[in-house]
Design an enzyme around this catalytic site. Structure first.
Site, PDB file in Angstrom:
ATOM      1  N   ASP A 100      -3.992   0.192   9.705  1.00 27.50           N
ATOM      2  CA  ASP A 100      -4.649   0.998   8.672  1.00 27.50           C
ATOM      3  C   ASP A 100      -6.100   1.310   9.007  1.00 27.50           C
ATOM      4  O   ASP A 100      -6.665   0.763   9.969  1.00 27.50           O
ATOM      5  CB  ASP A 100      -4.555   0.290   7.302  1.00 27.50           C
ATOM      6  CG  ASP A 100      -4.984  -1.174   7.348  1.00 27.50           C
ATOM      7  OD1 ASP A 100      -5.492  -1.626   8.388  1.00 27.50           O
ATOM      8  OD2 ASP A 100      -4.815  -1.871   6.335  1.00 27.50           O
ATOM      9  N   ASN A 160      -3.544  -9.709  -3.651  1.00 28.47           N
ATOM     10  CA  ASN A 160      -2.546  -9.147  -4.566  1.00 28.47           C
ATOM     11  C   ASN A 160      -1.209  -8.916  -3.864  1.00 28.47           C
ATOM     12  O   ASN A 160      -0.351  -8.215  -4.371  1.00 28.47           O
ATOM     13  CB  ASN A 160      -3.065  -7.839  -5.185  1.00 28.47           C
ATOM     14  CG  ASN A 160      -3.353  -6.780  -4.140  1.00 28.47           C
ATOM     15  OD1 ASN A 160      -3.081  -6.971  -2.949  1.00 28.47           O
ATOM     16  ND2 ASN A 160      -3.898  -5.646  -4.559  1.00 28.47           N
ATOM     17  N   HIS A 185      -0.795  -7.397  -0.920  1.00 26.12           N
ATOM     18  CA  HIS A 185      -0.657  -6.182  -0.114  1.00 26.12           C
ATOM     19  C   HIS A 185      -0.539  -6.495   1.380  1.00 26.12           C
ATOM     20  O   HIS A 185      -1.030  -7.518   1.846  1.00 26.12           O
ATOM     21  CB  HIS A 185      -1.763  -5.152  -0.411  1.00 26.12           C
ATOM     22  CG  HIS A 185      -3.123  -5.442   0.132  1.00 26.12           C
ATOM     23  ND1 HIS A 185      -4.272  -5.252  -0.606  1.00 26.12           N
ATOM     24  CD2 HIS A 185      -3.550  -5.859   1.338  1.00 26.12           C
ATOM     25  CE1 HIS A 185      -5.319  -5.547   0.130  1.00 26.12           C
ATOM     26  NE2 HIS A 185      -4.915  -5.923   1.309  1.00 26.12           N
ATOM     27  N   GLU A 242      -0.508  -1.203  -1.421  1.00 28.49           N
ATOM     28  CA  GLU A 242      -0.908  -1.884  -2.642  1.00 28.49           C
ATOM     29  C   GLU A 242       0.294  -2.034  -3.582  1.00 28.49           C
ATOM     30  O   GLU A 242       1.276  -1.299  -3.462  1.00 28.49           O
ATOM     31  CB  GLU A 242      -1.991  -1.051  -3.351  1.00 28.49           C
ATOM     32  CG  GLU A 242      -3.289  -0.918  -2.550  1.00 28.49           C
ATOM     33  CD  GLU A 242      -4.198  -2.132  -2.671  1.00 28.49           C
ATOM     34  OE1 GLU A 242      -3.699  -3.269  -2.809  1.00 28.49           O
ATOM     35  OE2 GLU A 242      -5.423  -1.941  -2.607  1.00 28.49           O
TER      36      GLU A 242
HETATM   37  C1  GLP Z   1      -7.530  -5.832   3.981  1.00 27.73           C
HETATM   38  C2  GLP Z   1      -6.573  -5.258   5.067  1.00 27.73           C
HETATM   39  C3  GLP Z   1      -5.312  -6.074   5.198  1.00 27.73           C
HETATM   40  C4  GLP Z   1      -5.649  -7.547   5.176  1.00 27.73           C
HETATM   41  C5  GLP Z   1      -6.194  -7.916   3.821  1.00 27.73           C
HETATM   42  C6  GLP Z   1      -6.637  -9.371   3.714  1.00 27.73           C
HETATM   43  O1  GLP Z   1      -7.678  -5.045   2.855  1.00 27.73           O
HETATM   44  N1  GLP Z   1      -6.227  -3.890   4.901  1.00 27.73           N
HETATM   45  O2  GLP Z   1      -4.636  -5.709   6.403  1.00 27.73           O
HETATM   46  O3  GLP Z   1      -4.503  -8.324   5.408  1.00 27.73           O
HETATM   47  O4  GLP Z   1      -7.209  -7.058   3.383  1.00 27.73           O
HETATM   48  O5  GLP Z   1      -7.892  -9.554   4.301  1.00 27.73           O
HETATM   49  P1  GLP Z   1      -8.550 -10.962   4.583  1.00 27.73           P
HETATM   50  O6  GLP Z   1      -7.840 -11.507   5.766  1.00 27.73           O
HETATM   51  O7  GLP Z   1      -9.999 -10.666   4.862  1.00 27.73           O
HETATM   52  O8  GLP Z   1      -8.350 -11.777   3.358  1.00 27.73           O
END
Ligand code: GLP
Length: 244
Positions: free
Chosen positions: A68, A137, A139, A144
């Site tokens: 992404d 959440n 995702h 989402e």
């Molecule tokens: C972001 C990314 C995800 C990631 C998530 C968790 O928004 N788009 O790919 O898994 O958040 O991030 P973190 O590892 O910093 O908790």
């Protein structure tokens, strides 16, 4: 197959995840690695770079596809996922820059960019292994919680909770982009193997709901229960909502 590796802490989680990715590269040097951003995989990338430095890993034939990217953020913005991947991995290994792929957040036509990216992943034959983090959440990528599982690469409006979670990386909440391009759940599910990493207590509910609750698009990661080859590497804190 669903396998869970419970690790003591973040460092062990990172080493275990890096071991699995290394095994993939060693077994298939020209593999397609699906890569992720967020703070969780940083230790995994650091470990891969260390093993590359020692001469144990060679990325010269590897192709990468990232999940992404924020919309409207330039490559040289230090919050872009393009920048993140170069900073944390690509600049430190011998991957061919032209074999690395991140959706273009500055494209003139985001819909066309989604179609291009989806085609690209398909043309590459999909990911041999897809690394994933998990949002609080539930995702994955930027898929989402919603009413149905979005299949292909698409544009998303980020939820309040994701904007809130990601604001720590920006000067202020107002600077957090409101939209992103993400591989769809269908694109992710095409990967031959899924490797999902989670660390810390604030992921405990998401991990429990994703893997031990009903399969529902309100918890996007729960779709992974339908995937034939998933490895979850999580530390004790992230698994604290789950019985042994
Ligand atoms: C972001 C990314 C995800 C990631 C998530 C968790 O928004 N788009 O790919 O898994 O958040 O991030 P973190 O590892 O910093 O908790």
């Amino acid at each position: 197959m669903f396998r869970v590796y419970r690790t003591k802490n973040y460092e062990e989680m990172s080493r275990q995840a890096a071991n699995i990715i290394s095994a993939q590269i060693i077994l298939k040097p020209d593999c397609v690695l699906g890569l992720a951003t967020g703070s969780t995989p940083i230790g995994t990338y650091k470990q891969l770079v260390e093993w590359y430095d020692k001469g144990d890993l060679d990325f010269k034939e590897v192709t990468t596809v990232n999940l992404d990217e924020y919309l409207g953020i330039a490559h040289d913005n230090d919050q872009s996922y393009y920048y993140f991947m170069h900073e944390n991995l690509f600049n430190h290994i011998n991957v061919d820059e032209s074999h690395t792929n991140v959706p273009n957040g500055m494209c003139a036509d985001p819909e066309a960019e989604c179609a291009r990216y989806e085609r690209l992943v398909r043309t590459l034959g999909y990911q041999d292994i897809q690394l994933l983090g998990i949002g609080r959440n539930g995702h994955i990528g930027f898929n989402e919680p919603c009413d149905s599982f979005p299949a292909a690469t698409h544009i998303v409006n980020l939820t309040k909770s994701t904007i809130e979670a990601n604001k720590r990386f920006f000067a202020s909440e107002a600077d957090v982009p409101r939209q992103a391009i993400t591989m769809g759940v269908g694109t992710i599910m095409q990967a031959r193997q899924i490797l999902i990493v989670a660390s810390g207590k604030d992921k405990a509910d998401a991990v429990r709901d994703a893997f031990y609750g009903p399969i529902t698009p309100t918890v996007p990661a729960s779709v992974l229960q339908l995937h034939p080859n998933v490895t979850l590497v999580a530390d004790e804190a992230a698994l604290s909502g789950v019985q042994d």
